[in-house]
Design a protein around this motif. Structure first.
Motif, PDB file in Angstrom:
ATOM      1  N   PRO A   1       0.819  -1.196   0.000  1.00 48.64           N
ATOM      2  CA  PRO A   1       0.000   0.000   0.000  1.00 48.64           C
ATOM      3  C   PRO A   1       0.862   1.259   0.000  1.00 48.64           C
ATOM      4  O   PRO A   1       1.868   1.320   0.680  1.00 48.64           O
ATOM      5  N   VAL A   2       0.429   2.215  -0.783  1.00 47.59           N
ATOM      6  CA  VAL A   2       1.164   3.467  -0.918  1.00 47.59           C
ATOM      7  C   VAL A   2       0.905   4.363   0.293  1.00 47.59           C
ATOM      8  O   VAL A   2      -0.186   4.352   0.859  1.00 47.59           O
ATOM      9  N   GLU A   3       1.930   5.134   0.699  1.00 43.99           N
ATOM     10  CA  GLU A   3       1.763   6.045   1.827  1.00 43.99           C
ATOM     11  C   GLU A   3       1.436   7.446   1.310  1.00 43.99           C
ATOM     12  O   GLU A   3       1.980   7.872   0.304  1.00 43.99           O
ATOM     13  N   PHE A   4       0.547   8.113   2.032  1.00 48.34           N
ATOM     14  CA  PHE A   4       0.201   9.496   1.713  1.00 48.34           C
ATOM     15  C   PHE A   4      -0.250  10.173   2.995  1.00 48.34           C
ATOM     16  O   PHE A   4      -0.663   9.516   3.943  1.00 48.34           O
ATOM     17  N   LYS A   5      -0.160  11.495   2.997  1.00 46.27           N
ATOM     18  CA  LYS A   5      -0.589  12.256   4.177  1.00 46.27           C
ATOM     19  C   LYS A   5      -2.111  12.404   4.124  1.00 46.27           C
ATOM     20  O   LYS A   5      -2.650  13.020   3.205  1.00 46.27           O
ATOM     21  N   PRO A   6      -2.825  11.830   5.107  1.00 43.57           N
ATOM     22  CA  PRO A   6      -4.290  11.917   5.085  1.00 43.57           C
ATOM     23  C   PRO A   6      -4.772  13.367   5.146  1.00 43.57           C
ATOM     24  O   PRO A   6      -4.176  14.205   5.811  1.00 43.57           O
ATOM     25  N   TYR A   7      -5.851  13.620   4.438  1.00 39.19           N
ATOM     26  CA  TYR A   7      -6.467  14.946   4.419  1.00 39.19           C
ATOM     27  C   TYR A   7      -7.196  15.153   5.737  1.00 39.19           C
ATOM     28  O   TYR A   7      -7.947  14.285   6.188  1.00 39.19           O
ATOM     29  N   GLU A   8      -6.966  16.276   6.358  1.00 43.53           N
ATOM     30  CA  GLU A   8      -7.650  16.604   7.604  1.00 43.53           C
ATOM     31  C   GLU A   8      -8.375  17.933   7.429  1.00 43.53           C
ATOM     32  O   GLU A   8      -7.880  18.827   6.758  1.00 43.53           O
ATOM     33  N   LEU A   9      -9.525  18.030   8.039  1.00 46.27           N
ATOM     34  CA  LEU A   9     -10.314  19.244   7.927  1.00 46.27           C
ATOM     35  C   LEU A   9     -11.041  19.489   9.245  1.00 46.27           C
ATOM     36  O   LEU A   9     -11.780  18.641   9.714  1.00 46.27           O
ATOM     37  N   GLU A  10     -10.750  20.626   9.829  1.00 46.35           N
ATOM     38  CA  GLU A  10     -11.508  21.039  11.001  1.00 46.35           C
ATOM     39  C   GLU A  10     -12.667  21.879  10.489  1.00 46.35           C
ATOM     40  O   GLU A  10     -12.460  22.845   9.773  1.00 46.35           O
TER      41      GLU A  10
ATOM     42  N   ASN B   1      -9.145  12.135   0.459  1.00 40.03           N
ATOM     43  CA  ASN B   1      -8.162  11.087   0.737  1.00 40.03           C
ATOM     44  C   ASN B   1      -7.991  10.155  -0.453  1.00 40.03           C
ATOM     45  O   ASN B   1      -6.875   9.716  -0.739  1.00 40.03           O
ATOM     46  N   LYS B   2      -9.069   9.874  -1.156  1.00 42.33           N
ATOM     47  CA  LYS B   2      -8.972   9.045  -2.366  1.00 42.33           C
ATOM     48  C   LYS B   2      -8.119   9.753  -3.410  1.00 42.33           C
ATOM     49  O   LYS B   2      -7.270   9.148  -4.062  1.00 42.33           O
ATOM     50  N   GLN B   3      -8.330  11.073  -3.560  1.00 40.94           N
ATOM     51  CA  GLN B   3      -7.513  11.867  -4.489  1.00 40.94           C
ATOM     52  C   GLN B   3      -6.036  11.767  -4.112  1.00 40.94           C
ATOM     53  O   GLN B   3      -5.187  11.549  -4.971  1.00 40.94           O
ATOM     54  N   ARG B   4      -5.740  11.966  -2.841  1.00 43.87           N
ATOM     55  CA  ARG B   4      -4.348  11.935  -2.385  1.00 43.87           C
ATOM     56  C   ARG B   4      -3.729  10.552  -2.584  1.00 43.87           C
ATOM     57  O   ARG B   4      -2.575  10.444  -2.981  1.00 43.87           O
ATOM     58  N   ARG B   5      -4.504   9.502  -2.287  1.00 45.10           N
ATOM     59  CA  ARG B   5      -3.997   8.141  -2.484  1.00 45.10           C
ATOM     60  C   ARG B   5      -3.689   7.901  -3.966  1.00 45.10           C
ATOM     61  O   ARG B   5      -2.632   7.380  -4.314  1.00 45.10           O
TER      62      ARG B   5
ATOM     63  N   TYR C   1     -19.438  15.999   5.347  1.00 45.64           N
ATOM     64  CA  TYR C   1     -18.011  16.141   5.640  1.00 45.64           C
ATOM     65  C   TYR C   1     -17.285  14.804   5.583  1.00 45.64           C
ATOM     66  O   TYR C   1     -16.154  14.737   5.090  1.00 45.64           O
ATOM     67  N   LYS C   2     -17.905  13.725   6.031  1.00 46.07           N
ATOM     68  CA  LYS C   2     -17.283  12.391   5.929  1.00 46.07           C
ATOM     69  C   LYS C   2     -17.015  12.062   4.462  1.00 46.07           C
ATOM     70  O   LYS C   2     -15.939  11.597   4.106  1.00 46.07           O
ATOM     71  N   SER C   3     -18.010  12.295   3.614  1.00 44.79           N
ATOM     72  CA  SER C   3     -17.866  12.017   2.171  1.00 44.79           C
ATOM     73  C   SER C   3     -16.801  12.907   1.548  1.00 44.79           C
ATOM     74  O   SER C   3     -16.005  12.445   0.722  1.00 44.79           O
ATOM     75  N   PHE C   4     -16.808  14.182   1.916  1.00 43.89           N
ATOM     76  CA  PHE C   4     -15.831  15.121   1.358  1.00 43.89           C
ATOM     77  C   PHE C   4     -14.411  14.707   1.740  1.00 43.89           C
ATOM     78  O   PHE C   4     -13.517  14.659   0.892  1.00 43.89           O
TER      79      PHE C   4
END
Length: 134
Positions: free
Chosen positions: A1-10, A116-120, A108-111
Motif C-alpha cells: 500500500p502506498v503512503e500518503f498524508k491523510p487529508y484533515e479538515l476542522e 483522501n482518495k484523491q491523495r492516495r 463532511y465524511k464524504s468530502f
C-alpha cells in the motif's frame, strides 16, 4: 500500500449550503457567479474573499457551497437561493438549505473520503512513475 498524508479538515457547523435541482448546463463558475452577485463581489474573488468553495461536477443535479470561514449572510444566501431571489445560470433551483446534524456529518465524511482518495491516487501515480523510470 502506498503512503500518503491523510487529508484533515476542522469544520464548524452551519457552513454548508445544500443545493438541489441545479439547472441544466450549470458549472462551478455559474454557481460562483451567483454567490458573487449576492455578496456584490466578482465571481473570481469568491474563494479568496469569502473562503467559499463549490462542490459540483457538470451533469449533477445537486451541489454544495462550503464556507471555510463563518459569515453572517450564509443563512440569507440559502434563503435567497431557495426562494429564487438568487438564481444560478438565470434559473431558480429546486431547493437550498444549510446542512445540519447527520446530513452535515455525512457531507463532511464524504468530502474527506473523496480528498483522501484523491491523495492516495496521486501518491500511487507518483510511485508508478518512479517504478517506470528505473
Amino acid at each position: 500500500p502506498v503512503e500518503f498524508k491523510p487529508y484533515e479538515l476542522e469544520w464548524e457547523k452551519g457552513r454548508v449550503i445544500s443545493i438541489k435541482g441545479v439547472p441544466e448546463g450549470c458549472d462551478r463558475e455559474k454557481i460562483f457567479a451567483a454567490i458573487g452577485s449576492f455578496y456584490d463581489i466578482e465571481a473570481d474573488d469568491v474563494t479568496e474573499k469569502l473562503s467559499a468553495y463549490v462542490d459540483y461536477s457538470r451533469g449533477q443535479s445537486d451541489a454544495a457551497i462550503r464556507f471555510k470561514e463563518a459569515n453572517d449572510r450564509i443563512a440569507e444566501l440559502a434563503t435567497k437561493l431557495a426562494d429564487g431571489g438568487v438564481k444560478i445560470a438565470d434559473a431558480a433551483i429546486a431547493s437550498a438549505s444549510i446542512l445540519e446534524g447527520e446530513e452535515e456529518d455525512e457531507y463532511y465524511k464524504s468530502f474527506i473520503a473523496f480528498k483522501n482518495k484523491q491523495r492516495r491516487n496521486q501518491a500511487e501515480e507518483k510511485q508508478n512513475k518512479r517504478r517506470r523510470s528505473r
